[in-house]
Design a protein around this motif. Structure first.
Motif, PDB file in Angstrom:
ATOM      1  N   ARG A 224       0.844  -1.118   0.031  1.00  0.00           N
ATOM      2  CA  ARG A 224       0.194   0.149  -0.040  1.00  0.00           C
ATOM      3  C   ARG A 224       0.932   1.016   0.186  1.00  0.00           C
ATOM      4  NH1 ARG A 224      -5.245  -0.402   3.902  1.00  0.00           N
ATOM      5  NH2 ARG A 224      -5.766   1.241   2.374  1.00  0.00           N
ATOM      6  N   LEU A 225       0.509   2.261  -0.980  1.00  0.00           N
ATOM      7  CA  LEU A 225       1.371   3.382  -0.936  1.00  0.00           C
ATOM      8  C   LEU A 225       0.748   4.621  -0.782  1.00  0.00           C
ATOM      9  CD1 LEU A 225       2.792   1.838  -4.358  1.00  0.00           C
ATOM     10  CD2 LEU A 225       4.020   2.194  -2.528  1.00  0.00           C
ATOM     11  N   ASP A 226       1.545   5.583  -0.611  1.00  0.00           N
ATOM     12  CA  ASP A 226       1.282   7.060  -0.780  1.00  0.00           C
ATOM     13  C   ASP A 226       1.264   7.638  -2.128  1.00  0.00           C
ATOM     14  OD1 ASP A 226       0.759   9.732  -0.319  1.00  0.00           O
ATOM     15  OD2 ASP A 226       2.264  10.029   1.162  1.00  0.00           O
ATOM     16  N   ALA A 227       0.138   7.763  -2.629  1.00  0.00           N
ATOM     17  CA  ALA A 227       0.085   8.162  -4.158  1.00  0.00           C
ATOM     18  C   ALA A 227       0.894   9.701  -4.428  1.00  0.00           C
ATOM     19  CB  ALA A 227      -1.263   8.316  -4.517  1.00  0.00           C
ATOM     20  N   ASP A 228       1.076  10.317  -3.203  1.00  0.00           N
ATOM     21  CA  ASP A 228       1.653  11.826  -3.545  1.00  0.00           C
ATOM     22  C   ASP A 228       3.328  11.698  -3.333  1.00  0.00           C
ATOM     23  OD1 ASP A 228      -0.912  12.888  -3.636  1.00  0.00           O
ATOM     24  OD2 ASP A 228      -0.914  13.025  -1.464  1.00  0.00           O
ATOM     25  N   HIS A 229       3.832  10.590  -3.111  1.00  0.00           N
ATOM     26  CA  HIS A 229       5.197  10.383  -2.987  1.00  0.00           C
ATOM     27  C   HIS A 229       5.719   9.419  -3.928  1.00  0.00           C
ATOM     28  CE1 HIS A 229       4.110  12.902   0.526  1.00  0.00           C
ATOM     29  NE2 HIS A 229       5.463  13.251   0.360  1.00  0.00           N
ATOM     30  N   ARG A 230       6.808   9.424  -4.460  1.00  0.00           N
ATOM     31  CA  ARG A 230       7.551   8.384  -5.226  1.00  0.00           C
ATOM     32  C   ARG A 230       8.172   7.446  -4.196  1.00  0.00           C
ATOM     33  NH1 ARG A 230      12.615   9.366  -9.058  1.00  0.00           N
ATOM     34  NH2 ARG A 230      13.805   8.529  -7.362  1.00  0.00           N
ATOM     35  N   MET A 231       8.015   6.014  -4.458  1.00  0.00           N
ATOM     36  CA  MET A 231       8.663   5.416  -3.628  1.00  0.00           C
ATOM     37  C   MET A 231       9.565   4.216  -4.285  1.00  0.00           C
ATOM     38  SD  MET A 231       8.862   3.922  -0.432  1.00  0.00           S
ATOM     39  CE  MET A 231       7.386   4.553   0.321  1.00  0.00           C
ATOM     40  N   ASP A 232      10.796   4.221  -3.928  1.00  0.00           N
ATOM     41  CA  ASP A 232      11.985   3.602  -4.659  1.00  0.00           C
ATOM     42  C   ASP A 232      12.014   2.099  -3.791  1.00  0.00           C
ATOM     43  OD1 ASP A 232      12.471   5.566  -6.511  1.00  0.00           O
ATOM     44  OD2 ASP A 232      14.092   6.195  -5.117  1.00  0.00           O
ATOM     45  N   PHE A 233      12.423   0.890  -4.738  1.00  0.00           N
ATOM     46  CA  PHE A 233      12.434  -0.312  -3.867  1.00  0.00           C
ATOM     47  C   PHE A 233      13.746  -0.992  -4.472  1.00  0.00           C
ATOM     48  CE2 PHE A 233       9.593  -1.380  -7.157  1.00  0.00           C
ATOM     49  CZ  PHE A 233      10.086  -2.400  -8.020  1.00  0.00           C
TER      50      PHE A 233
END
Length: 588
Positions: A542-551
């Motif tokens: 589950r992600l915060d759509a307002d921020h980019r998440m790198d993995f």
């Protein structure tokens, strides 16, 4: 508002005297009362005094109970169920009732951490009220001027781990309490010879394995049962003299020096209570026993005799001074209590109470050993893990559970909830030589919130298995402070902690031990390490759509399998192998 009403309190005792209950302090949802027993000194000079404190509270939104030695059973009990006991040598006097969200509903802790306490907290079937009964015996010769029992309660609706941390801090605030110092080595990976070699240890075997352990980054080793006897049939008939078996270790001091020159701390196992029938010490102490164990062909020493305590203290001092060891694994402390066949207080004893004698013994052992080696390492294990034990030892280990990751996980979390700054260790890890690397990794991950102890033969492990161990040991060391010293947040105690979290202002480490769970990254501040302790590869994010998440995804050996980023989405699925790791970085 606290759920306990003063009208529900009842105190009884079997001696002439007075008693009363008064409130020492009260805050929102928290209260501490003191039951004060007053009597003449003659009441305790010759007889034991029995006291009982009873009270109750309504069972509202309670789904389970936790106490330090509850193991896999977190269920609520009826009021007719057997009591839970604590004393110096067993557990600790606290029970926490929690709800389905992991919130505290009612926690009860006692100030009596040394003497035997029987706590019966069970639901009354007729009305849904929790009946609480505390039974104690004040030993002969102690508390001659009176006795005060403090009872701490909290009904604060907060995560249960916060409530248990408050209990620990309350115990630590006692004027006489002082934790044993914890050297940095206590938190580095240990190698143990128990499961890998059992009693088949000798100088050559130990030194060979120690070279491999040093090369892999271990900093301490424990030589367990077998160094003191040529007999390999197990049991404790040969325990009591505590002299190295000459055929195995012809020059023990020189052997220890060789191991220490490899950069390793050297710890030795001692079975504290046992004196076996096939030892020289039997002639001296065979008549000074609390209990005779026919199966083990050994007796439990009666430490109410000062000569017994002096003998044991001398044994440990010799090991440190003459052999140069760095620490002791003091085993079977939980055998020290009064058995039905234990002798009455008699001539030659200076203590009528075994727990009092145990306190004297362990206090003196710690003092004499730290005077010689201030950074001495002293290990105890479940179920002697309460606040008293933290005064004498700086390592608390999970009870023996060979091959059982879930037992290690549950035992570690249970220890961490009350142990504060004392180092918590896993039971030694072992597995079959044909075990898959990924499945062995699941055992390692069960111990990630502790100092891991490994006990597999290093000369026989595969290169693949070695890479897995090195990867996860490195991760544990890099994140040592967060994993081992921060507040642990274990979810769902009734389900044996399927998800456990630690975090600071920038970093979270989340470990999942059950399938089908989501990983919620919406409240990640900067970085999360997700540790995959399950045998299912698909993970829902589950992600915060307002921020980019790198993995970045790694397998259990540390090899990078995939990396990427998400933007402007609220859900994603990734594939993570068994025993793998994902690092998430939130970009502003």
């Amino acid at each position: 508002m606290n759920r306990c009403s003063e009208k529900t309190w009842r105190i009884s005792h079997n001696f002439p005297g007075k008693s009363e209950v008064k409130v020492l302090f009260e805050e929102k949802g928290m209260i501490c009362r003191e039951a004060d027993f007053r009597y003449t000194s003659s009441a305790g000079e010759k007889e034991e005094r029995r006291i009982t404190v009873e009270f109750s509270f309504p069972v509202l939104d309670i789904s389970g109970r936790w106490y330090p030695s509850c193991g896999f059973d977190r269920s609520i009990k009826a009021d007719w169920f057997p009591e839970v006991e604590s004393m110096t040598s067993i557990s600790a006097p606290v029970i926490c009732f929690f709800n389905g969200k992991g919130e505290n509903r009612h926690t009860i802790a006692l100030s009596e951490v040394k003497q035997k306490v029987a706590m019966r907290y069970g639901i009354h079937e007729e009305n849904g009220v929790m009946l609480c009964r505390i039974d104690m015996i004040l030993p002969r010769g102690l508390f001659l001027q009176g006795y005060k029992l403090r009872i701490w309660e909290s009904a604060r609706e907060e995560p249960y781990w916060n409530t248990l941390a408050d209990v620990r801090k309350w115990w630590e605030a006692a004027p006489e309490w002082q934790m044993m110092e914890v050297p940095g080595e206590a938190r580095k990976p240990f190698y143990s010879f128990w499961y890998s070699k059992h009693q088949s240890v000798d100088a050559d075997t130990v030194e060979k394995e120690c070279r491999l352990a040093a090369d892999m980054g271990f900093t301490s080793v424990i030589v367990d049962d077998g160094w003191q006897t040529d007999d390999n049939s197990r049991g404790y008939a040969f325990c009591g003299d505590w002299e190295p078996a000459v055929k195995k270790f012809p020059d023990f001091a020189q052997h220890v020096r060789k191991v220490r020159d490899m950069g390793l701390k050297y710890l030795m196992w001692f079975s504290v209570p046992y004196v076996g029938k096939r030892t020289k010490a039997w002639e001296r102490f065979g008549h000074k026993l609390l209990y005779w164990n026919e199966l083990q062909q050994a007796g439990v020493l009666d430490i109410r005799y000062p000569q017994v305590r002096e003998y044991l203290k001398g044994i440990y001092l010799k090991a440190v001074k003459d052999w140069g060891i760095d620490g002791l694994k003091l085993d079977f402390i939980d055998e020290f209590y009064l058995y039905d066949e234990s002798p009455m207080f008699t001539e030659g004893m200076d203590c009528a109470d075994v727990q009092e004698a145990l306190d004297i013994l362990l206090t003196e052992v710690k003092e004499v050993l730290t005077s010689v080696r201030p950074d001495i390492l002293i290990e105890f294990r479940q179920k002697y893990i309460g606040p008293q034990i933290r005064k004498y030892g700086n390592l608390l280990r999970v009870s023996d559970c060979p091959g059982s990751g879930i037992s290690n996980r549950v035992g570690i979390v249970d220890l961490r909830l009350l142990s504060g700054a004392t180092a918590v260790h896993s039971d030694m890890l072992m597995w079959h030589e044909e075990e898959k690397t990924e499945d062995a990794a699941l055992q390692v991950l069960s111990c990630i919130f502790s100092t891991v102890q490994i006990s597999v033969s290093l000369e026989n492990i595969t290169e693949d298995m070695k890479r897995m161990l090195l990867f996860w040991m490195s991760f544990m060391q890099t994140n040592e402070k967060l994993l081992q010293e921060s507040q642990i947040k274990p979810q769902e105690p009734e389900n044996l902690y399927p998800q456990v979290l630690v975090e600071d202002e920038e970093t979270q480490i989340l470990v999942q031990y059950s399938r089908g769970r989501t990983v919620d990254l919406r409240r990640v501040s900067k970085c999360m390490y997700y540790v995959h302790g399950v045998k299912e590869e698909e993970v829902c994010i589950r992600l915060d759509a307002d921020h980019r998440m790198d993995f970045r995804i790694k397998d259990c050996r540390g090899d990078i399998l995939d990396e990427g980023s998400w933007e402007n989405i609220s859900m994603a699925n990734i594939t993570v192998p068994t025993g793998g790791l994902v690092k998430f970085i939130k970009e502003e």
